[in-house]
Design a protein around this motif. Structure first.
Motif, mmCIF file in Angstrom:
data_model
loop_
_atom_site.group_PDB
_atom_site.id
_atom_site.type_symbol
_atom_site.label_atom_id
_atom_site.label_comp_id
_atom_site.label_asym_id
_atom_site.label_seq_id
_atom_site.Cartn_x
_atom_site.Cartn_y
_atom_site.Cartn_z
ATOM 1 N N UNK A 275 33.398 30.179 44.194
ATOM 2 C CA UNK A 275 33.311 28.735 44.413
ATOM 3 C C UNK A 275 34.654 28.180 44.875
ATOM 4 N N UNK A 276 35.743 28.649 44.212
ATOM 5 C CA UNK A 276 37.065 28.146 44.588
ATOM 6 C C UNK A 276 37.427 28.567 46.009
ATOM 7 N N UNK A 277 37.122 29.797 46.378
ATOM 8 C CA UNK A 277 37.396 30.258 47.730
ATOM 9 C C UNK A 277 36.575 29.484 48.758
ATOM 10 N N UNK A 278 35.315 29.234 48.410
ATOM 11 C CA UNK A 278 34.450 28.490 49.317
ATOM 12 C C UNK A 278 34.965 27.099 49.562
ATOM 13 N N UNK A 279 35.404 26.451 48.477
ATOM 14 C CA UNK A 279 35.942 25.105 48.624
ATOM 15 C C UNK A 279 37.268 25.122 49.395
ATOM 16 N N UNK A 280 38.104 26.125 49.163
ATOM 17 C CA UNK A 280 39.402 26.200 49.854
ATOM 18 C C UNK A 280 39.235 26.440 51.339
ATOM 19 N N UNK A 281 38.139 27.040 51.742
ATOM 20 C CA UNK A 281 37.913 27.350 53.144
ATOM 21 C C UNK A 281 37.318 26.176 53.923
ATOM 22 N N UNK A 286 41.961 18.337 51.866
ATOM 23 C CA UNK A 286 43.388 18.126 52.109
ATOM 24 C C UNK A 286 44.169 19.380 51.739
ATOM 25 N N UNK A 287 45.402 19.404 52.143
ATOM 26 C CA UNK A 287 46.261 20.554 51.827
ATOM 27 C C UNK A 287 46.507 20.671 50.337
ATOM 28 N N UNK A 288 46.636 19.540 49.645
ATOM 29 C CA UNK A 288 46.866 19.550 48.196
ATOM 30 C C UNK A 288 45.669 20.136 47.457
ATOM 31 N N UNK A 289 44.454 19.731 47.899
ATOM 32 C CA UNK A 289 43.250 20.256 47.249
ATOM 33 C C UNK A 289 43.106 21.742 47.501
ATOM 34 N N UNK A 290 43.467 22.159 48.734
ATOM 35 C CA UNK A 290 43.348 23.588 49.050
ATOM 36 C C UNK A 290 44.287 24.412 48.163
ATOM 37 N N UNK A 293 42.732 24.784 44.745
ATOM 38 C CA UNK A 293 41.660 25.789 44.716
ATOM 39 C C UNK A 293 42.231 27.212 44.762
ATOM 40 N N UNK A 294 43.318 27.382 45.569
ATOM 41 C CA UNK A 294 43.931 28.711 45.637
ATOM 42 C C UNK A 294 44.589 29.098 44.309
ATOM 43 N N UNK A 295 45.173 28.087 43.631
ATOM 44 C CA UNK A 295 45.733 28.368 42.303
ATOM 45 C C UNK A 295 44.625 28.752 41.314
ATOM 46 N N UNK A 296 43.469 28.106 41.464
ATOM 47 C CA UNK A 296 42.334 28.457 40.600
ATOM 48 C C UNK A 296 41.883 29.888 40.891
ATOM 49 N N UNK A 297 41.914 30.266 42.181
ATOM 50 C CA UNK A 297 41.572 31.650 42.529
ATOM 51 C C UNK A 297 42.551 32.632 41.891
ATOM 52 N N UNK A 298 43.838 32.278 41.930
ATOM 53 C CA UNK A 298 44.852 33.143 41.325
ATOM 54 C C UNK A 298 44.628 33.286 39.825
ATOM 55 N N UNK A 299 44.253 32.175 39.184
ATOM 56 C CA UNK A 299 43.990 32.206 37.735
ATOM 57 C C UNK A 299 42.800 33.113 37.411
ATOM 58 N N UNK A 300 41.733 33.001 38.183
ATOM 59 C CA UNK A 300 40.543 33.819 37.931
ATOM 60 C C UNK A 300 40.834 35.302 38.179
ATOM 61 N N UNK A 301 41.658 35.573 39.215
ATOM 62 C CA UNK A 301 42.017 36.963 39.485
ATOM 63 C C UNK A 301 42.841 37.532 38.332
#
Length: 475
Positions: A275-281, A286-290, A293-301
């Protein structure tokens, strides 16, 4: 109490498979020797083990003299004609009459039939012995009473009467058997003993073989039944087999359960990561939101890596065939080192971790496993304790056990959840949920590590507030 240990040693010695094997063969050899000797004696004795009593029974002696009177009253002068007389008309009880000539030692008999072999045995006995007084001679089949002197046709005879012998023992029974049966008796006895010996060994071996075959086909629930009650090597083999099958089944169940749990637990972080990757893509964000989402991806990883790492550790610990590296270590110093390391995390919540101990304890153990177990429990205690509180570790020795109690000031857990705390991926729904970021494997890893040290770990709610986890390890 001082005799228990020697008695146990003797019991183990005499229950040994080799001792039993020796005893059985020795018993068979002795039984064969004695039974063969017994049978040979019976075959070689034509008198059938005659037992002579110097004092004949009064009733039988009276019958003997009555027979003499009856013969004398018949006034028969020829012994051949005398034998043709139906004396049973005058004699109530049936018995044979024997005449032994005192001149030429010839013996004749009459009145009732007697089996040929019995007749020959009594006749030879009378021929080979001299009689100067009345006696009773007991054969296996006949009781002979006499003699009484009588004169017939100017010839002197000794008169005997014989009656069928009703009371028989084992020897008399063997004597009644035909020659081929007596010769076969030792072979039959040794055959029966050897059969019992063979079955006592082959039956448990066949049982173990059957269980082994079933286990080889994949049925890990197979167990050897019955043979485990034996105290010899076969019983020990059966117990070892059951222990092996139990460990294999535990390993398989643990792997299957862990695989199912990991598959289930991976779904949530993988879903959030997608979901986070989908939203980031998306191009519209905005750049801030992206970046968020990428930080959320890092957390999940990171969570996925931690879960996979813990799952691998738990998998290795649940493998009961794994060995541990035991060395002598300073347990008190190990606990203090863990406290120092965990204090950095605790400082973020202003939590103090203190050790209450007045003894220095040394024991044999795997330092890495013990450190992992204690660290997981302390981390849990810090994670669920409120800010500005204290996590207390109490170290002591009780009844040969090293006891380490880790207490926090959190809200505790429901009583029904206490037994499940050390189950992989188990989380209490209220305070200890996925929001803490835990994998649900920390306490499970701690339990397996302590189990490897033949120890015990359990949890209970404090009387006032919080949870206490107790670790016990044999000193």
């Amino acid at each position: 109490m001082m005799f228990i240990k020697p008695y146990s040693k003797l019991k183990i010695f005499f229950s040994s498979f080799s001792i039993k094997l020796f005893a059985w063969f020795w018993l068979i050899a002795i039984a064969s020797i004695f039974s063969t000797r017994f049978i040979i004696q019976q075959i070689s004795s034509d008198a059938y083990n005659t037992v002579v009593s110097q004092e004949p029974l009064h009733q039988e002696l009276r019958q003997l003299h009555n027979t003499v009177k009856i013969i004398e009253q018949s006034k028969t002068k020829n012994i051949d004609k005398l034998l043709e007389i139906k004396l049973e008309k005058f004699i109530k009880a049936p018995f044979n009459i024997w005449f032994k000539s005192m001149d030429n030692n010839a013996t004749v008999s009459s009145l009732f039939r007697l089996p040929s072999k019995h007749h020959k045995a009594v006749k030879r006995y009378l021929y080979e012995h001299e009689f100067d007084q009345s006696i009773t001679s007991n054969f296996s089949h006949t009781r002979l009473i006499g003699p009484a002197t009588i004169e017939i046709d100017k010839q002197h005879y000794q008169l005997f009467i014989s009656r069928k012998q009703h009371k028989q023992n084992l020897g008399l029974f063997v004597q009644e058997l035909p020659s081929w049966a007596r010769l076969a008796t030792p072979a039959l006895i040794s055959f029966i003993l050897c059969l019992f010996l063979a079955r006592s060994f082959s039956k448990p071996i066949a049982t173990i073989k059957k269980a082994t075959t079933e286990l080889g086909k994949g049925d890990l629930s197979t167990r050897v039944v019955g043979v485990t009650k034996r105290s010899d090597e076969l019983g020990q083999l059966a117990n070892s087999f059951n222990q092996m099958a139990e460990q294999l089944q535990q390993n398989q169940n643990s792997q299957q359960r862990l695989l199912g749990d990991v598959s289930h637990e991976l779904r949530s972080p993988m879903t959030r990561l997608q979901m986070a990757l989908g939203l980031a893509q998306q191009a519209s964000i905005t750049q801030l939101a992206r970046e968020q989402y990428l930080k959320r991806c890092e957390l999940e990883i990171t969570r996925l890596n931690k879960m996979i790492e813990d799952a691998l550790v738990l998998s290795r610990l649940e493998n009961t065939l794994q060995t541990i590296d035991r060395k002598r270590l300073n347990f008190t110093a190990l606990v203090q080192k863990i406290i120092n390391e965990e204090q950095f995390v605790a400082d973020e919540k202003s939590i103090a971790i203190v050790l209450d101990s007045t003894v220095t304890i040394e024991l044999m153990g795997d330092q890495n496993l013990l450190s992992s177990a204690i660290s997981n429990v302390v981390t849990n205690a810090v994670k669920y304790s409120p800010e500005h509180s204290t996590v207390k570790l109490t170290l002591s020795i009780e009844d040969g056990l090293v006891s380490l109690v880790i207490s926090d000031n959190g809200i505790g857990v429901p009583p029904e959840s206490l037994p499940e705390l050390f189950t992989p991926f188990y989380r209490v729904n209220l305070a200890r949920d996925r929001k803490t970021g835990g994998t649900g494997l920390g306490l499970a890893i701690a339990k397996q590590a302590i189990t490897y040290h033949q120890g015990n770990i359990f949890a209970k709610n404090n009387d006032n507030q919080g949870l206490s986890v107790t670790i016990q390890i044999p000193l």
